[in-house]
Design a protein around this motif. Structure first.
Motif, PDB file in Angstrom:
ATOM      1  N   ASN A  15     -62.100 -17.803  16.659  1.00  0.00           N
ATOM      2  CA  ASN A  15     -62.869 -16.742  15.805  1.00  0.00           C
ATOM      3  C   ASN A  15     -64.024 -16.312  16.328  1.00  0.00           C
ATOM      4  OD1 ASN A  15     -60.829 -17.079  13.980  1.00  0.00           O
ATOM      5  ND2 ASN A  15     -61.677 -18.576  12.811  1.00  0.00           N
ATOM      6  N   GLU A  16     -64.967 -17.253  16.804  1.00  0.00           N
ATOM      7  CA  GLU A  16     -66.254 -17.210  17.548  1.00  0.00           C
ATOM      8  C   GLU A  16     -66.094 -15.946  18.718  1.00  0.00           C
ATOM      9  OE1 GLU A  16     -65.156 -19.914  16.516  1.00  0.00           O
ATOM     10  OE2 GLU A  16     -66.722 -20.934  15.423  1.00  0.00           O
ATOM     11  N   ILE A  18     -63.383 -14.155  19.499  1.00  0.00           N
ATOM     12  CA  ILE A  18     -62.932 -12.863  19.000  1.00  0.00           C
ATOM     13  C   ILE A  18     -63.955 -11.903  18.539  1.00  0.00           C
ATOM     14  CG2 ILE A  18     -61.098 -11.591  17.410  1.00  0.00           C
ATOM     15  CD1 ILE A  18     -59.879 -12.960  19.915  1.00  0.00           C
ATOM     16  N   GLY A  19     -64.727 -12.684  17.516  1.00  0.00           N
ATOM     17  CA  GLY A  19     -66.014 -11.822  17.114  1.00  0.00           C
ATOM     18  C   GLY A  19     -67.157 -11.448  18.094  1.00  0.00           C
ATOM     19  N   HIS A  39     -56.137 -17.536  23.237  1.00  0.00           N
ATOM     20  CA  HIS A  39     -57.028 -16.466  23.212  1.00  0.00           C
ATOM     21  C   HIS A  39     -56.019 -15.346  23.321  1.00  0.00           C
ATOM     22  CE1 HIS A  39     -59.885 -19.978  24.091  1.00  0.00           C
ATOM     23  NE2 HIS A  39     -60.358 -19.434  22.825  1.00  0.00           N
ATOM     24  N   ALA A  42     -54.403 -14.093  20.409  1.00  0.00           N
ATOM     25  CA  ALA A  42     -55.371 -13.435  19.311  1.00  0.00           C
ATOM     26  C   ALA A  42     -55.938 -11.985  19.787  1.00  0.00           C
ATOM     27  CB  ALA A  42     -56.283 -14.147  18.884  1.00  0.00           C
ATOM     28  N   ARG A  46     -55.205  -7.666  18.227  1.00  0.00           N
ATOM     29  CA  ARG A  46     -56.435  -6.666  17.727  1.00  0.00           C
ATOM     30  C   ARG A  46     -56.489  -5.580  18.583  1.00  0.00           C
ATOM     31  NH1 ARG A  46     -57.167 -11.700  16.234  1.00  0.00           N
ATOM     32  NH2 ARG A  46     -58.140 -12.138  14.445  1.00  0.00           N
TER      33      ARG A  46
END
Ligand SMILES: C[S@@+](CC[C@H](N)C(=O)[O-])C[C@H]1O[C@@H](n2cnc3c(N)ncnc32)[C@H](O)[C@@H]1O
Length: 295
Positions: A15-16, A18-19, A39, A42, A46
């Motif tokens: 999450n870190e 991707i953010g 990764h 993910a 998006r």
């Protein structure tokens, strides 16, 4: 038993990452260490139907697992190393990209497949090549390098305090017969230490050999500089490092680029996994994530 890439690899700091990459629809992203595609999958979710993902790895076997997991028109998977990122991207007709990710080190596939010879717990032949088509393997380093070169590698790449003693043990042992397996080498290191503590004393020796065999630090320097060259203004680069030698290179490179006014630092201090992540995925415990935005 067949290797199950989905079950075996949990992407670290997902999450870190991707953010921090601010993955956007229709964007073009490079995952320079696509590995088992954790990764990457993910990112793919998006970027939408018009986005593109360029996945690179020097390990052909990892690429075939990634292809199984990711395979569709928006993914370009390529065998290559960090020093070849520029050519790969331009070969696909792209000039600039929105983001680049490096998740350094070895994949679970490389660590857990015992015949790849990365683990001091395995009985397999010393190997450690991320790209099995490369010539230099850990066997050559251990059995053919001069004692003083072994000392240097253990000291510089392993930060091993007993570098002289271990190099001497290796040089002496191989006079009677070659040191063939990971377990044989681990045993020599254990003897040099006279027993083991909480971590196996061979950890540093194995790290040093892996860095030498795969030229990991040269590759990282080349990769960071090439990646900056292919980033759009406003594009982002994220790097996850797993040991201090790598993290130091990332930290210093990013600091110098920021001082030169080429990038904005996204992390003053590295982002590290939360306690829950370390508990559920111990392989994440040493991860440090740093990022920059090109300005
Ligand atoms: C930690 S794994 C990546 C895992 C991936 N992020 C995932 O979620 O599945 C690191 C991968 O980077 C690859 N790699 C390491 N150094 C490389 C280099 N210099 N060039 C290309 N690939 C490299 C390794 O072969 C390995 O598959």
């Amino acid at each position: 038993m067949e290797f199950n890439s989905r079950a075996a690899h949990t992407p670290v700091l997902l999450n870190e990452v991707i953010g921090m990459l601010e993955v956007r629809e229709n964007g073009v992203y490079v995952d320079a260490t696509v590995g088992l595609g954790g990764h990457a999958s993910a990112i793919l979710k998006r970027i939408g139907r018009d986005g593109e993902l360029i996945g690179i790895d020097r390990d052909e076997e990892a690429l075939s697992h990634a292809a199984e997991r990711l395979g569709n028109g928006r993914v370009h998977l390529n065998k290559g190393s960090f020093s070849e990122i520029g050519e790969i991207v331009s070969g696909l007709g792209k000039q600039k990209v929105d983001g680049v990710l490096f998740d350094l080190g070895v994949s679970m596939l490389q660590l857990k497949e015992h015949d790849r010879g990365f683990s001091f717990m395995s009985d397999s032949r010393l190997d450690m090549r991320m790209d099995p088509s490369q010539k230099l393997s850990a066997w050559e380093v251990v059995n053919r390098y001069q004692e003083k070169d072994l000392q240097l590698i253990l000291k510089e790449f392993g930060e091993e305090p007993l570098f002289r003693k271990i190099a001497k043990r290796i040089a002496t042992a191989r006079q009677s017969a070659p040191i063939n397996t990971c377990a044989e080498l681990a045993e020599l290191v254990l003897q040099a230490y006279g027993g083991r503590g909480r971590t196996h004393p061979a950890t540093r020796t194995f790290q040093a050999l892996r860095i030498e065999v795969n030229k990991e630090l040269e590759e990282l320097r080349a990769g960071l500089s090439t990646a900056l060259g292919i980033l759009k203004i406003g594009g982002r680069m994220c790097v996850i490092a797993y040991h201090s030698l790598e993290d130091r290179i990332v930290k210093n490179t990013f600091r110098d680029l920021s001082r030169a006014g080429d990038v904005r630092l996204l992390t003053k201090k590295p982002v590290v996994p939360a306690r829950e992540e370390v508990l559920s995925n111990p392989a994440s415990r040493s991860a440090k994530l740093r990022g920059i935005e090109k300005i």
